[in-house]
Structure formats: C-alpha cells, structure tokens
Design an enzyme around this catalytic site. Structure first.
Site, PDB file in Angstrom:
ATOM      1  N   ARG A 149      47.874 -13.720  43.073  1.00 32.44           N
ATOM      2  CA  ARG A 149      48.388 -14.521  44.756  1.00 32.44           C
ATOM      3  C   ARG A 149      49.035 -15.518  44.572  1.00 32.44           C
ATOM      4  O   ARG A 149      50.400 -16.409  45.568  1.00 32.44           O
ATOM      5  CB  ARG A 149      47.214 -15.382  44.630  1.00 32.44           C
ATOM      6  CG  ARG A 149      45.905 -14.184  45.785  1.00 32.44           C
ATOM      7  CD  ARG A 149      44.803 -15.018  46.321  1.00 32.44           C
ATOM      8  NE  ARG A 149      43.887 -13.092  46.356  1.00 32.44           N
ATOM      9  CZ  ARG A 149      43.301 -13.735  47.149  1.00 32.44           C
ATOM     10  NH1 ARG A 149      42.047 -14.915  47.674  1.00 32.44           N
ATOM     11  NH2 ARG A 149      42.421 -12.223  47.773  1.00 32.44           N
TER      12      ARG A 149
ATOM     13  N   SER B 201      38.848 -20.756  43.227  1.00 38.68           N
ATOM     14  CA  SER B 201      37.173 -21.112  44.272  1.00 38.68           C
ATOM     15  C   SER B 201      36.513 -21.578  42.946  1.00 38.68           C
ATOM     16  O   SER B 201      36.183 -20.807  41.940  1.00 38.68           O
ATOM     17  CB  SER B 201      36.459 -19.336  44.346  1.00 38.68           C
ATOM     18  OG  SER B 201      35.964 -20.004  45.141  1.00 38.68           O
TER      19      SER B 201
ATOM     20  N   ARG C 188      44.701  -8.483  47.793  1.00 38.42           N
ATOM     21  CA  ARG C 188      43.878  -8.057  47.538  1.00 38.42           C
ATOM     22  C   ARG C 188      43.813  -6.299  46.643  1.00 38.42           C
ATOM     23  O   ARG C 188      44.256  -5.830  46.893  1.00 38.42           O
ATOM     24  CB  ARG C 188      43.782  -8.046  48.463  1.00 38.42           C
ATOM     25  CG  ARG C 188      41.409  -7.650  48.723  1.00 38.42           C
ATOM     26  CD  ARG C 188      40.868  -7.504  49.570  1.00 38.42           C
ATOM     27  NE  ARG C 188      41.395  -8.155  50.389  1.00 38.42           N
ATOM     28  CZ  ARG C 188      39.869  -9.160  50.698  1.00 38.42           C
ATOM     29  NH1 ARG C 188      38.626  -8.965  49.615  1.00 38.42           N
ATOM     30  NH2 ARG C 188      40.677 -10.875  50.891  1.00 38.42           N
TER      31      ARG C 188
ATOM     32  N   GLU D 115      43.068 -18.379  50.132  1.00 37.72           N
ATOM     33  CA  GLU D 115      42.519 -18.400  49.264  1.00 37.72           C
ATOM     34  C   GLU D 115      42.909 -17.969  47.715  1.00 37.72           C
ATOM     35  O   GLU D 115      43.199 -17.105  47.445  1.00 37.72           O
ATOM     36  CB  GLU D 115      41.091 -17.950  48.956  1.00 37.72           C
ATOM     37  CG  GLU D 115      40.280 -18.316  47.843  1.00 37.72           C
ATOM     38  CD  GLU D 115      38.830 -16.938  47.264  1.00 37.72           C
ATOM     39  OE1 GLU D 115      38.974 -16.949  49.009  1.00 37.72           O
ATOM     40  OE2 GLU D 115      38.034 -17.621  46.530  1.00 37.72           O
TER      41      GLU D 115
ATOM     42  N   ARG E 145      38.518  -5.375  40.810  1.00 39.23           N
ATOM     43  CA  ARG E 145      37.015  -5.050  41.465  1.00 39.23           C
ATOM     44  C   ARG E 145      37.138  -3.788  42.893  1.00 39.23           C
ATOM     45  O   ARG E 145      37.865  -3.592  42.647  1.00 39.23           O
ATOM     46  CB  ARG E 145      37.730  -7.161  42.620  1.00 39.23           C
ATOM     47  CG  ARG E 145      36.850  -7.601  41.615  1.00 39.23           C
ATOM     48  CD  ARG E 145      37.003  -9.290  42.359  1.00 39.23           C
ATOM     49  NE  ARG E 145      37.056 -10.203  41.740  1.00 39.23           N
ATOM     50  CZ  ARG E 145      37.106 -11.477  41.946  1.00 39.23           C
ATOM     51  NH1 ARG E 145      37.060 -11.342  43.126  1.00 39.23           N
ATOM     52  NH2 ARG E 145      36.606 -12.542  41.262  1.00 39.23           N
TER      53      ARG E 145
END
Length: 421
Positions: A390, A351, A276, A348, A261
């Site tokens: 994560r 999702s 991230r 998070e 990303r």
RNA sequence: GGAGAUGUACCCAAGUGGCUGAAGGGUCCGGAUUCGAAAUCCGGUAGGUCGGUUCUGCCGGCGCUAGGGUUCAAAUCCCUACAUCUCCGCCA
C-alpha cells in the site's frame, strides 16, 4: 481470551463491555458451567486427597505382613470414581474454553460505540492531499504503463489477487521494506526479527486468528501449518508460555514478512491494484508491555508507524476505531490512513492496537515484577509499520508527475539509486 | 527421509514402581568470619497452575517436555507427538 475470574466476579461489567460490540455471547452459560466445574473439582479432589493418604499406607502395611487386599479394592473403587469425575471436568473445561475462545475482547472505555468505519473518530491529520494540475492515474495504471506491476502475469502463474513486481517496481517495494526496517531498528529501538512464514495452530489461537476466523487463513496442505496472515502471529508467539522479567519491558520487535490472506468475504472489493492481495509485504511492530503503561506504548508505537509516512511526505490521518470496526482481539485500535488519490479518500495503511491481556492469556505470556511476585499477564501491542504494498501504491499515486514519471521521496533515494522512475 | 541418543525445578544433575514434589551441586537469600570484600563455614528458600479458605497466611489437587495408557500406586513401565544432539541420505 477473557479472564474467567473476571467473568465470575463481575459478569455485568463483561456483558456491558461486550454490548458495545453487539456481541451476544454465552456469559451466563459460562457462569453455569464454571459453577458446575468447581463443584466437580471439589468432589474429585477430596477423594484424591484420601486416595493419596491411604495408598501411602499400603507399602507400610505390606511390610508388616498385613493383608492389603481390602484397602486395595477400596482404592480401586475410588480410582474409578475420580476417573469418572475427571472426565466430566475435562468435558466442561473443553466447553468453557471453546466458548471463551470465541468471545471478543472488551473495548477500552475510550472506544466509542459505532456500527462501521463511518463512526471512527478522527484523531489527527498530517499533510494535505495534493492538488493535481492534471488527471491523476491510479497506481495500477501507472504500474502497467511503466511495466513495473504485472497482475496478469501473476494471474497466469497463480491467480487473481497476486502481482508480479518488475524492474523499478520490484526495487521500489524492496527499497521501502529496507527503509522501514532501518528506521524502526536504528531510530525507534526495535529489535529486528525475521520470522517463520508458517505457524502451527496453537500460535494462530494465541494471537486470536483461530478458532473463529479459519476461513481467512491459508492452511498448508498435508501439514498442520498455516501461512501467516501477519508477522504479528509468529512474533507475538515468540514469547508464548514464558515468564518475562519486568525490567526487560517493553520488549520491542520489528519484523518484515510476507503476509497471506484468503480474503474470504471480500470478493469484488479492491479488485485492481495492490490494495487487497492474497500475498503482500508488511513490516510489523510488536511490543510486550507492562500493563501500567501499555497505552503510552500504544501512542508511541502509532507515532513510530506515522514517522514512516512523515519521512515519505505522504499525507495521512489517524482514526480511533469505533466499537463496530474494532478487531476481535483488540481493546483499542488506531488506524493510520494514507491519502490515496485513486480512491479519493484516506485508505488504511496501518492498524495499531493494544490487546491488553487478551492475547497474552491465550498464548501464556507473563511477566514478574519481582522475583517473589506472582506472574501477571503482559499487555501485547502491535501495528503495521507499514503495509509495504500500500505504501508503494501511495507513492506511485501521490508522486506521479504530468509527464508520466514518478519522483522518489527524498528518504528513499539512497535505497532506489535514482530520484525518479 | 533413515538410524541412534536425549528431554527432571532458574542452570547442571541423581533417580527403573510405593517413606521422592524430587538426592547433590550451582544460583539466590540470611547469618558467622572480616575494617570492608573475596574465599570459607553455618542456615534457609525452591518454579507454575487449579480449587478451597476463618486470606498479606493456611489446606488440598495437578505437576519430572506434551498428550494418552497400565497399576491400589508412575519421574520410574507402555503408546503417540514434539523438541534437541550425532551419523547417513537429499538439498538452496
């Protein structure tokens, strides 16, 4: 993509649904274009019908030795006319689909109105955040001290937002991946898939990353390929342009992939640690479901993802996203958030969404209930099961000990070959 | 990367410009035969999509991998792309 027929027949419902997202889109413009389109089509098809009938006469008349030049020149004129009309139809088609592709999904009625993640609704909680008898360290400090995470080497080799995992760090990441894949394929009934990490433009459009969010994706120079931002893209598109059999539903896939990303627009956020990154590992769950029970499938998919955290003894909570935090393609999303001591809050880690027919319509994924029935669009769902980086971060932080070691959750010991690092 | 071949409906497959939206098989459905079944025989259907409609039906457009083009007319001729296969080269 929304159904043009729904927009046509019930524009107020569509507008009302999109209002929740504060989305101002050209529903009225679409309606106008749609009307124009249909009248042009009607005109063009009427002429074509005549063309087809009349040109059948040409060989017959020829055989009889009659002169066909008059009819042929008439046909030529008709052909020019329909050509012109078809160009106009195509232009309008392009306009309509360009707009349709930028309209977000209509939120499910259970999704509450909200501006940001502050307004998300907590559904349930599992476990309790640990009370540390010492000052807990963030995972990036643990990683550096133990020499198992090396972002500066990655900075030297590649750039910011990349990390080298090393030694037991690399092994921990790999252990988690394997553990997750084993649980989902062995216990939860998902078929394991290892997808391509690059996809073409139409696949990105199919799952909704394009055309609106091109800045978030990495394009491979000199090709028409994009690096996948999630395995959702290749795995959902696995069945693109297909008509599935109802008796095969739900189809359930789990896939490990690296994800890429660009993280445009998140400069300065989560700059340290694994939270991230431009490249990260993720295990993704994807379902193709009958619309009749897709929300039950969403519940079970979310439970499947939660099960990983339970097995790892990590405290978490589940929230239902409010309209303002809901992704472009989703009708309803549960976020699973893991307790992250360094952030002092839940972060998070998964999702889980039901896209209803939004992606299926873009990607052309249908199913038939019976052999003679008309095909219907399936509902597509997916969720992280889980984000691996994560999870690594959460384990390092939640299981750190005062002496600087990190105990390995019971479920991972056989994958790690050790009880602590 | 080079050379060649191929791409027709659910599957196999015929088809080089007009009566082919598509022969023939298989599959599938119905019937005959049979106590029942298999085999055999007879008959039938052919997917999808976009419009229209007097709407559980009917009419029309598109549609032979995809996208363009030639033509009054294209599965059929031309161009481009993609995929598959074979051979060569390179390579983990």
């Amino acid at each position: 993509m929304l159904d043009i027929k729904l927009i046509r027949s019930n524009p107020d419902y569509v507008k009302e649904g999109l209002k929740k997202r504060n989305s101002k889109v050209g529903i009225d413009e679409i309606l106008k274009l749609d009307e124009e389109r249909r009248s042009l089509i009607a005109e063009s098809e009427q002429i074509k019908s005549k063309q087809n009938a009349d040109s059948k006469q040409i060989p017959i008349l020829k055989k009889e030795g009659k002169d066909v030049s008059a009819i042929m020149s008439e046909m030529k004129q008709l052909a020019e006319k329909t050509k012109l009309l078809d160009v106009q139809v195509k232009e309008i088609d392009d306009k309509i689909s360009a707009i349709l592709l930028t309209i977000p999904n209509i939120p499910n009625e259970k999704v509450v109105y909200g501006e940001s993640d502050e307004d998300n609704v907590e559904i349930r909680k599992y476990g309790e955040p640990r009370n540390f008898s010492f000052e807990p360290k963030p995972h990036w400090v643990i990683g550096e001290e133990k020499g198992i995470l090396d972002p500066s080497a990655a900075g030297k080799v590649t750039g910011t937002r990349f990390t080298f995992y090393k030694g037991m760090g690399a092994r921990l990441e790999r252990a988690i991946m394997n553990f997750m894949m084993d649980v989902h394929s062995n216990e939860h009934g998902y078929t394991e898939v290892l997808p391509p990490y690059m996809v073409h433009r139409n696949s990105m459009i199919g799952t909704g990353q394009l055309p609106k969010f091109e800045d978030d994706a990495f394009k491979v120079y000199g090709t028409d390929f994009f690096l996948i931002p999630t395995a959702e893209v290749p795995v959902t598109n696995y069945h693109r342009e297909e008509i599935l059999d109802a008796k095969d539903l739900p189809i359930k896939y789990c896939a490990y992939s690296a994800c890429f990303r660009a993280e445009a627009g998140s400069a300065g956020r989560d700059t340290r640690g694994l939270i991230r990154q431009h490249q990260f590992n993720k295990v993704e769950l994807v379902k193709f479901a009958d619309p009749k029970n897709s929300y039950e499938e969403l519940e079970s998919l979310t439970n499947d993802a939660e099960d990983i955290l339970k097995k790892l003894d990590l405290p978490y909570r589940v929230v239902r996203l409010c309209s303002g935090d809901l992704g472009f393609t989703s009708a309803m999303t549960y976020d699973i958030e893991v307790w992250m001591p360094s952030y002092g809050k839940y972060v998070e880690i998964s999702s889980c969404s039901n896209f209803e027919t939004f992606q299926a319509r873009r990607a052309g994924i249908k199913f038939k209930r019976n052999i003679n029935d008309k095909p219907e669009f399936v509902h597509t769902l997916n969720g992280s099961g889980l984000a691996v980086g994560r999870t690594t971060a959460a384990i390092l932080e939640n299981f750190q000990q005062e002496d600087g070691s990190v105990t390995i959750p019971e479920a991972l010991v056989k994958y790690m070959g050790t009880e602590k690092i």
